[in-house]
Design a protein around this motif. Structure first.
Motif, short mmCIF file in Angstrom:
data_model
loop_
_atom_site.label_atom_id
_atom_site.label_comp_id
_atom_site.label_asym_id
_atom_site.label_seq_id
_atom_site.Cartn_x
_atom_site.Cartn_y
_atom_site.Cartn_z
N THR A 173 7.69 1.81 11.29
CA THR A 173 6.71 2.88 11.50
C THR A 173 6.18 3.39 10.16
OG1 THR A 173 7.80 3.55 13.55
CG2 THR A 173 6.34 5.17 12.53
N ARG A 174 7.10 3.57 9.19
CA ARG A 174 6.68 4.00 7.86
C ARG A 174 5.72 2.98 7.25
NH1 ARG A 174 12.16 4.72 7.05
NH2 ARG A 174 12.30 3.15 5.39
N HIS A 175 6.10 1.72 7.36
CA HIS A 175 5.27 0.63 6.83
C HIS A 175 3.89 0.64 7.47
CE1 HIS A 175 3.50 -3.39 7.40
NE2 HIS A 175 3.91 -3.65 6.17
N ASP A 176 3.86 0.72 8.80
CA ASP A 176 2.59 0.63 9.53
C ASP A 176 1.69 1.84 9.23
OD1 ASP A 176 3.57 -1.69 10.55
OD2 ASP A 176 3.95 -0.91 12.58
N ALA A 177 2.30 3.03 9.15
CA ALA A 177 1.51 4.24 8.86
C ALA A 177 0.92 4.16 7.45
CB ALA A 177 2.38 5.48 9.00
#
Length: 566
Positions: A173-177
Motif C-alpha cells: 500500500t505504501r509503495h502503491d500510494a
C-alpha cells in the motif's frame, strides 16, 4: 463574531489610492512630531483593515479553490496587491525623509525604520508588472495542486488524502500510494516546471532591475532578514551537515532495525513507516481530537485556555480535508477582529495532532500580541514565528496520552526523531534554492539533477523505487514554499534548533521554560531574528558550536527510548 460572518470585501484600488494619498499629504504637512505620529497611527489602522480584507479573501479561496466568487476575488487581489504595495512604498519614502525622524524613532523604535528602509530597497514601482505576474503564477501552482484527483483503491483522492496510505503498515500500500503520487507529479511535471521557470526568471529580472546581482539578496530583504546573510546561512548549513546528518543516519538505521529490514533494502516509502506495528495513530475522530486539545489547553495555562475557546467559539479552525480545498496547513491573522485562523487538511494521521500543536502555537502568539499597537511589531520574521509553533509541539508532550493512548511513547519518540531528521531535508531545500537563483538560466532537467545531488549528500539513505519523477530529483516540486515563498524554508530548521532549547529547558524546569516561552510570544516582532534571540536569552544557531550544544542533549533523550519494543 463567527468567521463565516466576516464580510468578503473585494479591494478597491481607487479607495486605497485616496486613503494613501491623504495620509502622504497629511504627513508632509505635519507641523509637529505629534501630528506626524497621529497620521502614522491612523494609517496603521487602515493598513490593518486592508490586511484583514486581503486575508479573508485568501482564506475563503483556500477553503474552496473551485468557488468562482472566491477565484475572482483572489485573482483581483493578486492583480492589485503589487499596486497597493507601490502606494505604501510612496508613503514609506515620505516617512523615512520626515524632518521629525529623530522624534519618531524615539516613539516607534529604530527597528521600525530599519524595516521600512529594507522594504524600500526590495520594492520599486518599476517591478510592479513582475510582482503581479508572480502572484498569478503562485496562485496557478496552488490551483494545480489543489485540484489533484488521484484514483486509488476505488477512491478519488487529493494529495492530502492519499498521504495516509503512503504511511500504511502494509508495504505494498505504501509503495502503491507513493507511486501514485509520483505518477501525478510526472503527469503534471511540464506545467509545474513551466510555472517555476517563469517564477525564477521573473524574480531574477526584478532583482536586476533593482540593482542586485541576483535574487538571493533581494529574497533575503523580502523576508526581513536584517541581521544575518547568505554567508551566515551557509555556515549554519555546514553545522547541520556535521551534526544533524550523522545523527539522522543513525536514527534511520535504528528505524530499519525496528522494521526488521536491511538498510540497503529500505525504499523511501519504507521510511514513512516508523514502527512495524504502525505509526502512532490518534485516538478517535476529528471532534475527539478537538475535545482533547481543549482539555490540554485548559490545563496548560490560563492564557492557552482562554485563547483556544476564543478560536472554537468564533469558528476560527477549518481542519477537514475535502474536494476543492487547497492542500497543506497554515495559520494567518486578521487584525480587524484580532483573530488568528487555522487551516488544515486532517487525514487521520499523527499529522492531525501536529496541527493542533504547531499551528496553534502560531495562533497563540498572534493572540498574545494582538494588542501591540504598531502592526509591524505584532509578528516577528518567519524564522522567529516558527519558534512559537515548534516549541508548542514540545510543551504539548505531557498530554500525548490523551491523543494517542497506548501509542503515546511511539509518538513522542517519532516526533523528536522527526524533528532531528527534518534538519537535513530543510538545508537540502535551502541549498537548492540558493543554487537555483544563482543559476537562473538552468533548465528543469539541470535543476532536478542539482536537487538530486544535494539530496544524496544530506539524505544518503533515500532510495526511490518505482518513483521516476522523484528519483531524478523532482521531489522539490511538492514543496509549495519553493514556489510561493522563496528562501522561506531554512526558517523551519533555525526555529527547530531554538525550539529544542525549550524542550531541553522544560525537562529541567517546566514552569520556568513556559514563562520564557510566553514572554517570547508577547515580545512579538520588536527585534529582528538574532536580536530577538539575544533579548530572550536563547542560543544563536549561526554561532559555531551552538547546533551541537543543542543536539547533544536531544540525542541523549532519543537514546533513552527503547524503540525496539514499540
Amino acid at each position: 463574531m463567527k468567521f463565516e460572518e466576516y464580510p468578503l470585501r473585494v479591494l478597491s484600488l481607487k479607495r486605497v489610492e485616496k486613503k494613501l494619498g491623504e495620509a502622504i499629504l497629511n504627513l508632509q504637512n505635519s507641523k509637529t512630531p505629534k501630528d506626524a505620529l497621529a497620521t502614522i497611527r491612523k494609517l496603521s489602522r487602515y493598513a490593518d483593515d486592508l490586511s484583514t480584507d486581503m486575508t479573508i479573501i485568501s482564506i475563503r479561496y483556500s477553503l474552496d479553490t473551485e468557488n468562482k466568487i472566491y477565484q475572482k476575488a483572489q485573482n483581483k487581489t493578486d492583480e492589485i496587491s503589487p499596486l497597493i504595495a507601490n502606494y505604501f512604498n510612496q508613503w514609506s519614502k515620505v516617512l523615512v525623509a520626515s524632518p521629525f525622524r529623530k522624534e519618531l524613532e524615539e516613539k516607534l523604535g529604530k527597528y521600525y525604520f530599519e524595516m521600512i528602509e529594507s522594504s524600500l530597497k526590495s520594492f520599486d514601482e518599476k517591478i510592479v508588472p513582475e510582482l503581479i505576474q508572480e502572484n498569478k503564477l503562485d496562485s496557478e501552482y496552488s490551483k494545480i495542486l489543489g485540484s489533484a484527483q488521484i484514483d486509488f483503491k476505488g477512491e478519488v483522492l487529493n494529495l492530502s488524502q492519499i498521504g495516509k496510505y503512503a504511511i500504511d503498515k502494509d508495504r505494498k500500500t505504501r509503495h502503491d500510494a507513493t507511486a501514485a503520487i509520483d505518477k501525478w507529479f510526472g503527469e503534471n511535471e511540464a506545467e509545474i516546471a513551466r510555472i517555476y521557470d517563469e517564477l525564477v526568471h521573473l524574480r531574477d529580472q526584478m532583482a536586476k532591475k533593482l540593482g542586485f546581482k541576483n535574487f538571493v539578496e533581494l529574497g533575503y530583504l523580502r523576508l526581513g532578514r536584517l541581521d544575518y546573510d547568505a554567508k551566515m546561512v551557509e555556515n549554519y548549513r555546514k553545522q547541520i551537515a556535521e551534526t544533524a546528518v550523522p545523527l539522522s543516519q543513525k536514527l534511520y538505521k535504528r528505524q530499519a532495525k525496528r522494521l526488521g529490514m536491511k538498510m540497503s533494502d529500505m525504499a523511501t516509502y519504507d521510511f514513512n513507516l516508523s514502527f512495524l506495528s504502525g505509526n502512532p495513530k490518534p485516538v478517535g475522530e476529528s471532534k475527539d481530537l478537538i475535545a482533547t486539545a481543549t482539555k490540554m489547553y485548559d490545563d496548560m495555562s490560563k492564557e492557552t485556555g482562554e485563547f483556544f475557546h476564543f478560536m472554537l467559539d468564533n469558528h476560527l479552525l477549518d481542519l477537514e480535508a475535502r474536494k476543492g480545498k487547497a492542500p497543506g496547513g497554515y495559520m494567518t491573522y486578521m487584525p480587524r477582529y484580532k483573530a488568528p485562523f487555522i487551516f488544515s487538511n486532517f487525514n487521520g494521521t499523527e499529522g492531525d495532532v501536529n496541527v493542533l500543536t504547531h499551528e496553534v502555537g502560531h495562533a497563540f502568539q498572534g493572540y498574545l500580541s494582538k494588542d501591540i499597537k504598531i502592526p509591524e511589531y505584532r509578528s516577528p520574521t518567519y524564522e522567529a514565528c516558527e519558534i512559537h509553533s515548534m516549541s508548542m509541539e514540545f510543551f504539548a508532550w505531557p498530554y500525548m496520552d490523551g491523543f494517542f493512548g497506548k501509542d503515546a511513547d511511539k509518538y513522542l519518540f517519532s516526533h523528536l526523531e522527526g524533528a532531528v531528521q527534518f534538519l537535513p531535508y530543510g538545508i537540502t531545500i535551502d541549498e537548492f534554492q540558493h543554487w537555483v537563483y544563482e543559476n537562473p538560466n538552468a533548465t528543469h532537467v539541470e535543476r532536478c539533477a542539482k536537487f538530486s545531488e544535494i539530496e544524496k549528500r544530506y539524505t544518503p539513505h533515500k532510495r526511490y523505487v518505482d518513483s521516476p519523477t522523484f528519483e531524478k530529483g523532482g521531489t522539490w516540486m511538492r514543496q509549495s514554499h519553493v514556489f510561493g515563498s522563496p528562501f522561506y524554508y531554512i526558517d523551519y530548521t533555525l526555529a527547530q534548533v531554538v525550539a529544542m532549547q525549550f524542550f531541553v529547558e522544560m525537562r529541567k524546569n517546566k514552569e520556568k521554560a513556559w514563562k520564557k516561552y510566553v514572554k517570547l510570544c508577547k515580545f512579538g516582532g520588536k527585534e529582528p531574528f538574532v536580536g530577538l534571540l539575544q533579548k530572550n536569552k536563547l542560543r544563536n544557531p549561526f554561532e559555531d558550536g551552538n547546533v551541537k550544544k543543542v543536539l547533544d542533549p536531544v540525542a541523549k533523550v532519543l537514546a533513552s527510548f527503547d524503540d525496539s519494543k514499540m
